[in-house]
Design an enzyme around this catalytic site. Sequence first.
Site: not given
Ligand code: NCD
Length: 308
Positions: A52-53, A81, A102, A130
């Site tokens: 999703r993100t 590396k 991320r 997040h």
């Molecule tokens: C969340 C995350 O990555 O923290 N997912 C997301 O980005 N929607 C929640 C999760 O992974 O449980």
Amino acid sequence: MKRSIIDILDLSTQELEELIATAEDIIADPDKYAHACDRKKLATLFFEPSTRTRMSFEAAMYELGGHVISVSSAMSSSAAKGESVADTAKTVSCYADIIAMRHPKEGAAYVAATNATIPVINAGDGGHCHPTQTLADLLTIWREKRRFEGLTIGLCGDLKFGRTVHSLINAMSRYNGNRFVLISPEELKVPSYVKKGSLKKFGIPYTQTTDLEAAMPELDILYMTRVQRERFFNEEDYLRLKDSYILTPDKLKNAKPDLAILHPLPRVNEISVAIDDDPRACYFKQVLNGKYMRMALILKLLKEAGTI
Ligand code: NCD
């Protein structure tokens, strides 16, 4: 001026409201924004799994007329590396106009932001925070409730490692009259640094319980989360705790008729699919809302940086 978003608290409540207004305007008239970021590039650097993100950021940039370049995994980039986050951030600044990153390590987005010459958006740093998931959560709460005040918010599941929970607590603690019910196994309670940094700091009432059904009748919002397997030190503990809470239709029998059920997704077992058709289930709307809020955030940061 270049500005990065590491924590949801980097945005004032007024800015959150402005982002929501922009997102609502995008929803009403997407064509108006179709060329807002023409020829600009978003770099997505995802060193941890994501559906999703990452896709939401990418779709957001495309819908603004921009382009996306990306690193899809740590193993396929120079991180494998031994390159540092700082050097990666400096390098990507030469190619892109904005970064969404991320990383499994808490603080990695901050390191990237202090080394990049372009805005960095934290798309999740370990078990820390997040912020853009919280933007999705906030737009969902706004669209369902039309207010951010006077809400009883139940957070259920892995409140220790769940970074989306930490960011949502921070965000909602700045509004008046909210109350939190923190529902988790003993071992997965909200860390004390989060309680100190927002709940206690803003004097927000909260209770901690292990009992979801007992808490249900008072909730306006129920935010379910997955147990974060990847952050456990041993598999045994994960297996013992993974099915601590499974929301099924019978558990909703004492819930408010206008309860809003949220989940950042991915779902494992926490919400039975039988709930998906319940009008109170908001988690797929939340996915779509995330794209609009990321569009609004990209626009804001590129404008502030003087890029558009
Ligand atoms: C969340 C995350 O990555 O923290 N997912 C997301 O980005 N929607 C929640 C999760 O992974 O449980």
